[in-house]
Design an enzyme around this catalytic site. Sequence first.
Site, PDB file in Angstrom:
ATOM      1  N   HIS A 159       0.835  -1.213   0.000  1.00 13.26           N
ATOM      2  CA  HIS A 159       0.000   0.000   0.000  1.00 13.26           C
ATOM      3  C   HIS A 159       0.868   1.261   0.000  1.00 13.26           C
ATOM      4  O   HIS A 159       0.426   2.307   0.463  1.00 13.26           O
ATOM      5  CB  HIS A 159      -0.942   0.029   1.203  1.00 13.26           C
ATOM      6  CG  HIS A 159      -1.668  -1.266   1.428  1.00 13.26           C
ATOM      7  ND1 HIS A 159      -2.846  -1.585   0.806  1.00 13.26           N
ATOM      8  CD2 HIS A 159      -1.332  -2.345   2.180  1.00 13.26           C
ATOM      9  CE1 HIS A 159      -3.236  -2.783   1.186  1.00 13.26           C
ATOM     10  NE2 HIS A 159      -2.326  -3.280   2.008  1.00 13.26           N
ATOM     11  N   SER A 280      14.618  21.161 -16.770  1.00  8.85           N
ATOM     12  CA  SER A 280      13.436  21.937 -17.093  1.00  8.85           C
ATOM     13  C   SER A 280      13.878  23.242 -17.730  1.00  8.85           C
ATOM     14  O   SER A 280      14.913  23.797 -17.373  1.00  8.85           O
ATOM     15  CB  SER A 280      12.659  22.217 -15.807  1.00  8.85           C
ATOM     16  OG  SER A 280      11.842  23.360 -15.983  1.00  8.85           O
ATOM     17  N   LYS A 286      15.698  21.429 -11.556  1.00 11.13           N
ATOM     18  CA  LYS A 286      15.080  20.143 -11.847  1.00 11.13           C
ATOM     19  C   LYS A 286      15.964  19.155 -12.590  1.00 11.13           C
ATOM     20  O   LYS A 286      16.741  19.505 -13.454  1.00 11.13           O
ATOM     21  CB  LYS A 286      13.816  20.358 -12.694  1.00 11.13           C
ATOM     22  CG  LYS A 286      12.750  21.132 -11.957  1.00 11.13           C
ATOM     23  CD  LYS A 286      11.832  20.213 -11.220  1.00 11.13           C
ATOM     24  CE  LYS A 286      10.976  19.490 -12.211  1.00 11.13           C
ATOM     25  NZ  LYS A 286       9.594  19.442 -11.829  1.00 11.13           N
ATOM     26  N   GLU A 293       9.753   7.788 -17.259  1.00 13.36           N
ATOM     27  CA  GLU A 293       8.402   8.313 -17.498  1.00 13.36           C
ATOM     28  C   GLU A 293       7.912   7.923 -18.896  1.00 13.36           C
ATOM     29  O   GLU A 293       6.754   7.552 -19.085  1.00 13.36           O
ATOM     30  CB  GLU A 293       8.376   9.837 -17.361  1.00 13.36           C
ATOM     31  CG  GLU A 293       8.487  10.300 -15.910  1.00 13.36           C
ATOM     32  CD  GLU A 293       8.557  11.812 -15.802  1.00 13.36           C
ATOM     33  OE1 GLU A 293       7.622  12.492 -16.250  1.00 13.36           O
ATOM     34  OE2 GLU A 293       9.566  12.325 -15.285  1.00 13.36           O
TER      35      GLU A 293
END
Length: 461
Positions: A159, A280, A286, A293
């Site tokens: 979980h 970025s 970043k 991804e």
Amino acid sequence: METSNKTWSGRFTEPVSDLVKRYTASVTFDKRMAEVDIQGSLAHAAMLNQVGVLSDEDLAAIVTGMDEILQDIRQGRFEWDIDLEDVHMNIERRLTEKIGDAGKRLHTGRSRNDQVATDIRLYLRGASDDIGGLIRELQKSLLALAEKHAATVMPGFTHLQVAQPVTFGHHMLAYVEMLGRDAERFVDCRRRINRLPLGAAALAGTTYPIDRHLTAQLLGFDGVCENSLDAVSDRDFAIEFTAAGALTMTHLSRLSEELILWMSPRFGFIDIADRFCTGSSIMPQKKNPDVPELVRGKTGRVNGALIGLLTLMKGQPLAYNKDNQEDKEPLFDTVDTLVDTLRIYADMMQGVTVKADAMARAVRQGFATATDLADYLVKKGLPFRDAHEVVARAVRYAEEEKKDLADLQVVELATFSPLITADVLNVLTPEGSLASRDHIGGTAPNQVRAAIERWKSRLAL
Ligand code: ARG
């Protein structure tokens, strides 16, 4: 109509429009099967020659002509013509231009229906083997990481809540197992891919005295498709292949999700080499995990291809229908996506840095050894449900004290049960917890090492 490019245009009284031509043509994408198409044609011609349907001279001319065409294709000199619809007719027309009537005899006892089915099978057979090899490479790279971190403790989650300590090596091995089954699926579906449709002709077989077993043997097929209608119409083997691909991508999307989470500063468990990340354009701080991804995103393409193929097949009457021409783009896209993803992944996993300190800190923050404390009490005679209750109370106390279980004094712990004595400290450390899960499939470092050895011998490393 004599001047038309189409090989089937004799019965037509008006030409198709440019739009229809473009709409129905497949050469822009099925030219990818050119090499296997030629391979299939050469085997078919050799068989026709063996059974006395094609002369020695014609066969020799076909072999020479095809060889030249193959070189032209490989060197990018071959001009594909959309007027000739597909890869099959483009190659056949060029052959005929080169060698004359012998080229026109190649199609004896054959149809594009069994020809295309053969091509796809040959193509997917090669792709299955390539993908199997790439899966093995990725497993190798995961095994190397697992070996380095066979004893590196990290929190195992259920979980997404800290559950019990595991080793990072054990976690990597979970993916080695998944990929092992993926590889098995490709091997298994290859058995059904590797049967010969040629000889089915358009749908009912052919009147020539063909020897399908010979053609099968020449092409390295394990056997022949034993019903001509089925041979030209079903694409279940392609659906299976895509399903195997979808599962492989699904496994990799899970690993990707974990890498993304672990790389986030909130976890800070790992770092991924810069070459797999991007920055970025607006936020200078970043470093984004673009590759994982994209793997997660590209899983959608392959799952989509699977649904697309199932939908394509659904409700088609026997035998061949032009619908089936739509099988190729999703298949090719699946192959490309898998090949690129597996290659990039094997490399990326070698560039993963494990931050063992952060993992160890996280293990100490989630009462990860609570189950170990319960098991300790059970071993001292308390029924498990009662032990569960004792530990729950101890955890609540530790939480109030803002401490981990391992940080509590024995006297503090003993207030929850008289069964708790000094030896409890051995089970409350993450290391103690790991070491005690010492059976096949468990996370104990020596079990992780044993599993790595089993995989190495399985993969012949
Ligand atoms: N380009 C076609 C395909 O991919 C080849 C078979 C065409 N057969 C036919 N009867 N039109 O399926």
